[in-house]
Design an enzyme around this catalytic site. Structure first.
Site, PDB file in Angstrom:
ATOM      1  N   GLU A   1       0.830  -1.219   0.000  1.00 45.94           N
ATOM      2  CA  GLU A   1       0.000   0.000   0.000  1.00 45.94           C
ATOM      3  C   GLU A   1       0.865   1.270   0.000  1.00 45.94           C
ATOM      4  O   GLU A   1       2.081   1.206   0.223  1.00 45.94           O
ATOM      5  CB  GLU A   1      -0.908   0.002   1.234  1.00 45.94           C
ATOM      6  CG  GLU A   1      -0.129  -0.059   2.529  1.00 45.94           C
ATOM      7  CD  GLU A   1      -0.701   0.832   3.619  1.00 45.94           C
ATOM      8  OE1 GLU A   1      -1.107   1.973   3.314  1.00 45.94           O
ATOM      9  OE2 GLU A   1      -0.701   0.394   4.774  1.00 45.94           O
TER      10      GLU A   1
ATOM     11  N   LYS B   1      -3.910  -1.326  14.001  1.00 45.72           N
ATOM     12  CA  LYS B   1      -3.101  -0.311  14.669  1.00 45.72           C
ATOM     13  C   LYS B   1      -3.401  -0.297  16.165  1.00 45.72           C
ATOM     14  O   LYS B   1      -4.524  -0.550  16.576  1.00 45.72           O
ATOM     15  CB  LYS B   1      -3.280   1.037  14.007  1.00 45.72           C
ATOM     16  CG  LYS B   1      -2.176   1.211  12.954  1.00 45.72           C
ATOM     17  CD  LYS B   1      -2.530   2.114  11.863  1.00 45.72           C
ATOM     18  CE  LYS B   1      -3.558   1.400  11.012  1.00 45.72           C
ATOM     19  NZ  LYS B   1      -4.217   2.287  10.093  1.00 45.72           N
TER      20      LYS B   1
HETATM   21  N1  PSU Z   1      -0.426   1.037   8.637  1.00 44.51           N
HETATM   22  C1  PSU Z   1       0.536   1.873   9.051  1.00 44.51           C
HETATM   23  N2  PSU Z   1       0.379   3.199   8.800  1.00 44.51           N
HETATM   24  C2  PSU Z   1      -0.721   3.666   8.086  1.00 44.51           C
HETATM   25  C3  PSU Z   1      -1.727   2.784   7.657  1.00 44.51           C
HETATM   26  C4  PSU Z   1      -1.537   1.472   7.962  1.00 44.51           C
HETATM   27  O1  PSU Z   1       1.524   1.428   9.636  1.00 44.51           O
HETATM   28  O2  PSU Z   1      -0.796   4.860   7.828  1.00 44.51           O
HETATM   29  C5  PSU Z   1      -2.944   3.240   6.876  1.00 44.51           C
HETATM   30  C6  PSU Z   1      -3.387   2.065   6.015  1.00 44.51           C
HETATM   31  O3  PSU Z   1      -3.364   2.484   4.688  1.00 44.51           O
HETATM   32  C7  PSU Z   1      -4.765   1.711   6.485  1.00 44.51           C
HETATM   33  C8  PSU Z   1      -5.268   3.028   6.938  1.00 44.51           C
HETATM   34  O4  PSU Z   1      -5.544   1.148   5.475  1.00 44.51           O
HETATM   35  O5  PSU Z   1      -4.125   3.595   7.609  1.00 44.51           O
HETATM   36  C9  PSU Z   1      -6.490   2.833   7.818  1.00 44.51           C
HETATM   37  O6  PSU Z   1      -7.202   4.003   7.889  1.00 44.51           O
HETATM   38  P1  PSU Z   1      -8.608   4.028   8.648  1.00 44.51           P
HETATM   39  O7  PSU Z   1      -8.294   3.635  10.055  1.00 44.51           O
HETATM   40  O8  PSU Z   1      -9.094   5.435   8.500  1.00 44.51           O
HETATM   41  O9  PSU Z   1      -9.507   3.035   7.962  1.00 44.51           O
END
Ligand code: PSU
Ligand code: MN
Length: 304
Positions: A25, A159
Site C-alpha cells: 500500500e 493499529k
Molecule cells: N499502517 C501503518 N500506517 C498507516 C496505515 C496502515 O503502519 O498509515 C494506513 C493504512 O493504509 C490503512 C489506513 O488502510 O491507515 C487505515 O485508515 P482508517 O483507520 O481510516 O480506515
C-alpha cells in the site's frame, strides 16, 4: 479511455510467468509516515520482498490512474507530494475521475491487488474497530475489504489504538479467517502481543498457502488475515505502547478529530509521545512483514 489499472512492467511480467508477487500500500507513504522515512521504509520494504524471492507491487493513484507496480520515480512523486490524498476504496471513483494523485489504504490496495490476480498483500497495520465504535460506528473499511477480496493480508496487527478484541470479533462476523505467525496471540502493532488469543497459529508459510487453496477449492472467495508479531527487540514494550495509545486517544477526543483523519492523527500523536520510537518500530515491522509475505507468495506459486 485509459486501461483501468496500469501494471508496472516487472509486475506484469511476473504475473504472466506465475512468479510470486507481493502487493504493497501507499497510504503509509502519503499519510502514515513523515518524509524521508516514508520513502526509506517503502524502499526497504520492497527490498525485503525481493530478498525473499518475490516481486514488490506498490499500488497508488497517479494523475487519476490506478497503478500496480510503481517505479522509483512514481514512488518519490507520492512520497514528496503535498497534495496526494488518502484514498480509501470508496474514494477511487472520485480521485480517478478527477485525475488526482493519492496513496491507497489497505482496502483500496486489496481491491486493486485482487483485480490484478495478486494473492498476497503486505501492510504495517490494518484499520480496525475503534474504541467507542459502538456509538461512533468508526469501523475501518479495511475489514470489509479483507473479507471481500481473494488475497492474504499480512500485517503486524490492527493499529495499536484500535480495540483489538472488538476488531477480531468483527472479523469473525465477516467470516475472515485469522492466523498468527508463530504465536497464538494476536500482535499489537508496536508490541508483539495484544493479549488477545486466536485459535489459529501458523508456523510455516506453506501451511497458510495450503489453507488458502483449500478455501478456494471449496468456493471461498474472500481473504485471510495473517498477524505477524514485531520482533520483540524491535518493538516498544507493552507499557510504552499502552501509555502512548492512551495519550493519543485523549488528544484525539480533546481536539475532536474524527473520520479518515483519525488514523494519521493518532500515528503522529504516538510518534511525538514516544520521541520517534514508534516510527522506527513501524518501519521495522513492515519490513519484517514483507519477508513473511514474500515467503507466502513463494509458497502459493509452488505446484501442490
Ligand atoms: N499502517 C501503518 N500506517 C498507516 C496505515 C496502515 O503502519 O498509515 C494506513 C493504512 O493504509 C490503512 C489506513 O488502510 O491507515 C487505515 O485508515 P482508517 O483507520 O481510516 O480506515
Ligand atoms: Mn476510521
Amino acid at each position: 479511455m485509459k486501461a483501468p489499472i496500469r501494471l508496472g512492467e516487472e509486475v506484469r511480467e511476473g504475473l504472466g510467468d506465475s512468479r510470486p508477487v507481493v502487493a504493497l500500500e501507499t497510504s503509509i507513504v502519503t499519510q502514515g509516515m513523515p518524509y524521508p522515512t516514508n520513502l526509506e521504509a517503502a524502499r526497504a520494504t520492497q527490498e525485503a520482498v525481493r530478498s525473499g524471492g518475490a516481486i514488490p507491487a506498490l499500488i497508488g493513484v497517479l494523475g487519476g490512474e490506478l497503478v500496480c507496480g510503481l517505479t522509483e520515480v512514481e514512488l518519490e512523486r507520492l512520497g514528496t507530494s503535498q497534495v496526494a490524498g488518502k484514498v480509501q476504496l470508496r474514494d477511487l471513483p472520485r480521485v480517478v475521475a478527477e485525475g488526482r494523485d493519492g496513496g491507497v489504504t489497505v482496502g483500496a490496495s486489496l481491491f486493486a491487488a485482487a483485480r490484478c490476480g495478486i494473492e498476497v498483500f503486505v501492510t504495517g497495520g490494518i484499520g480496525g474497530v475503534s474504541p467507542g465504535a459502538g456509538a461512533s460506528f468508526d469501523v475501518s473499511a479495511d475489514l470489509r475489504a479483507i473479507s471481500d477480496h481473494a488475497c492474504i493480508t499480512v500485517c503486524a496487527g490492527t493499529k495499536a489504538f484500535m480495540d483489538v478484541a472488538a476488531t477480531l470479533e468483527y472479523l469473525e462476523t465477516l467470516s475472515v479467517p485469522v492466523a498468527v505467525w508463530r504465536s497464538s496471540r494476536f500482535p499489537w502493532f508496536y508490541s508483539p502481543d495484544s493479549g488477545v488469543e486466536v485459535e489459529w497459529r501458523v508456523d510455516q508459510a506453506g501451511d497458510l498457502a495450503d489453507a488458502f487453496r483449500a478455501g478456494q477449492r471449496l468456493g471461498h472467495q474472500g481473504g485471510i488475515l495473517l498477524g505477524v508479531p514485531i520482533p520483540p527487540e524491535e518493538g516498544l514494550d507493552a507499557g510504552t505502547t499502552r501509555a502512548a495509545v492512551d495519550h493519543a486517544l485523549n488528544e484525539l477526543n480533546r481536539q475532536g478529530i474524527a473520520g479518515k483523519d483519525a488514523t494519521p492523527f493518532l500515528l503522529q500523536a504516538v510518534f511525538k509521545y514516544t520521541d520517534g520510537a514508534s516510527l522506527a518500530a513501524n518501519a521495522s515491522l513492515i519490513e519484517h512483514n514483507a519477508r513473511v509475505g514474500a515467503e507466502l507468495a513463494s509458497a502459493l506459486v509452488q505446484p501442490d
